[in-house]
Design a protein around this motif. Structure first.
Motif, short mmCIF file in Angstrom:
data_model
loop_
_atom_site.label_atom_id
_atom_site.label_comp_id
_atom_site.label_asym_id
_atom_site.label_seq_id
_atom_site.Cartn_x
_atom_site.Cartn_y
_atom_site.Cartn_z
N GLN A 3 -16.29 5.50 -3.89
CA GLN A 3 -15.58 4.32 -3.42
C GLN A 3 -14.20 4.26 -4.05
OE1 GLN A 3 -18.52 1.29 -4.37
NE2 GLN A 3 -18.82 1.06 -2.17
N VAL A 4 -13.21 3.92 -3.23
CA VAL A 4 -11.81 3.92 -3.66
C VAL A 4 -11.39 2.50 -4.03
CG1 VAL A 4 -9.43 4.40 -2.96
CG2 VAL A 4 -11.28 5.92 -2.23
N ILE A 5 -10.67 2.41 -5.13
CA ILE A 5 -10.03 1.17 -5.56
C ILE A 5 -8.54 1.38 -5.43
CG2 ILE A 5 -9.74 -0.52 -7.42
CD1 ILE A 5 -12.70 -0.03 -6.59
N TYR A 6 -7.90 0.58 -4.59
CA TYR A 6 -6.44 0.63 -4.49
C TYR A 6 -5.87 -0.15 -5.68
CZ TYR A 6 -6.03 2.44 0.33
OH TYR A 6 -6.06 3.22 1.45
N VAL A 7 -4.89 0.43 -6.34
CA VAL A 7 -4.18 -0.25 -7.43
C VAL A 7 -2.72 -0.32 -7.01
CG1 VAL A 7 -3.64 -0.27 -9.89
CG2 VAL A 7 -5.82 0.71 -9.10
N LEU A 8 -2.30 -1.52 -6.61
CA LEU A 8 -0.97 -1.71 -6.04
C LEU A 8 -0.07 -2.43 -7.04
CD1 LEU A 8 -2.05 -2.86 -2.46
CD2 LEU A 8 -1.71 -0.54 -3.33
N ASN A 9 1.12 -1.91 -7.19
CA ASN A 9 2.08 -2.41 -8.17
C ASN A 9 3.40 -2.72 -7.50
OD1 ASN A 9 0.68 -1.84 -10.92
ND2 ASN A 9 0.30 -0.05 -9.64
N GLY A 10 3.94 -3.89 -7.82
CA GLY A 10 5.14 -4.38 -7.18
C GLY A 10 6.43 -4.03 -7.91
N PRO A 11 7.46 -4.83 -7.67
CA PRO A 11 8.81 -4.50 -8.10
C PRO A 11 8.95 -4.38 -9.61
CG PRO A 11 8.70 -6.77 -7.32
CD PRO A 11 7.40 -6.13 -6.99
N ASN A 12 9.74 -3.39 -9.98
CA ASN A 12 10.15 -3.09 -11.34
C ASN A 12 9.06 -2.50 -12.21
OD1 ASN A 12 12.88 -4.06 -10.99
ND2 ASN A 12 11.98 -6.11 -10.96
N LEU A 13 7.86 -2.37 -11.69
CA LEU A 13 6.79 -1.79 -12.50
C LEU A 13 6.96 -0.27 -12.66
CD1 LEU A 13 3.95 -4.09 -11.28
CD2 LEU A 13 4.89 -3.97 -13.58
N ASN A 14 7.82 0.32 -11.84
CA ASN A 14 8.18 1.72 -12.03
C ASN A 14 8.95 1.91 -13.34
OD1 ASN A 14 10.14 0.20 -10.41
ND2 ASN A 14 11.37 2.05 -10.51
N LEU A 15 9.45 0.83 -13.92
CA LEU A 15 10.22 0.91 -15.16
C LEU A 15 9.39 0.59 -16.40
CD1 LEU A 15 13.55 -0.79 -13.99
CD2 LEU A 15 13.02 1.65 -14.16
N ALA A 67 -8.57 -1.29 6.15
CA ALA A 67 -8.84 -0.35 7.23
C ALA A 67 -9.55 0.91 6.74
CB ALA A 67 -7.54 0.03 7.95
N GLU A 68 -9.24 1.34 5.52
CA GLU A 68 -9.83 2.56 4.97
C GLU A 68 -11.15 2.31 4.25
OE1 GLU A 68 -8.77 5.71 5.41
OE2 GLU A 68 -7.27 4.88 6.78
N GLY A 69 -11.58 1.05 4.18
CA GLY A 69 -12.87 0.75 3.57
C GLY A 69 -12.87 0.79 2.05
N ALA A 70 -11.74 0.49 1.45
CA ALA A 70 -11.67 0.46 -0.02
C ALA A 70 -12.66 -0.56 -0.56
CB ALA A 70 -10.25 0.11 -0.47
#
Length: 144
Positions: A3-15, A67-70
């Motif tokens: 089973q897949v867990i999406y971990v989504l990160n928003g603005p400035n977290l690339n820093l 849609a991907e069934g995460a």
């Protein structure tokens, strides 16, 4: 089937690791991803970690997770937490659990950070434990 867990990160977290380490710590997003992947493997789960500075990407990825069934989504929306009705609506539109994640505790910070549109729609919130907030959120998902 894992089973897949999406971990989504928003603005400035690339820093992360460079940006205000007194608030966000010294761990990079890659450091956090590595620890999450290790723990997920122990739990029989898989991590799909993503980051974008664009609100629409996060909305699209929430739809994709459904849609991907995460199994679930861990969402650190960064500053969009406090401004994005679009993310609120996207979370409400999908049927999979979304856990709001924050490195810092927004309630111990500026007043404008105290309102969370993401939190109003999410199943739960884990905040204030630095990089460990992600691991705690993963553990919560594993218990669902």
């Amino acid at each position: 089937m894992t089973q897949v867990i999406y971990v989504l990160n928003g603005p400035n977290l690339n820093l992360l690791g460079l940006r205000e380490p007194d608030i966000y710590g010294h761990d990079t997003l890659d450091d956090i991803a590595g620890r999450l992947e290790d723990r997920a493997q122990e739990l029989g789960l898989e991590i799909d970690m993503r980051q974008s500075n664009h609100e629409g990407h996060l909305v699209d990825w929430l739809h994709e997770a459904q849609a991907e069934g995460a199994r679930a989504v861990l969402l650190n929306a960064g500053a969009f937490t406090h401004t994005s009705v679009a993310l609120h609506d996207a979370i409400k539109a999908i049927r999979i659990p979304v856990i709001e994640v924050h490195l810092s505790n927004p309630h111990r910070r500026e007043e404008f950070r105290h309102k969370s549109y993401v939190g109003m729609a999410a199943l739960g919130t884990i905040a204030g434990f630095g990089a460990n907030s992600y691991l705690l959120a993963l553990e919560a998902v594993a218990q669902l």
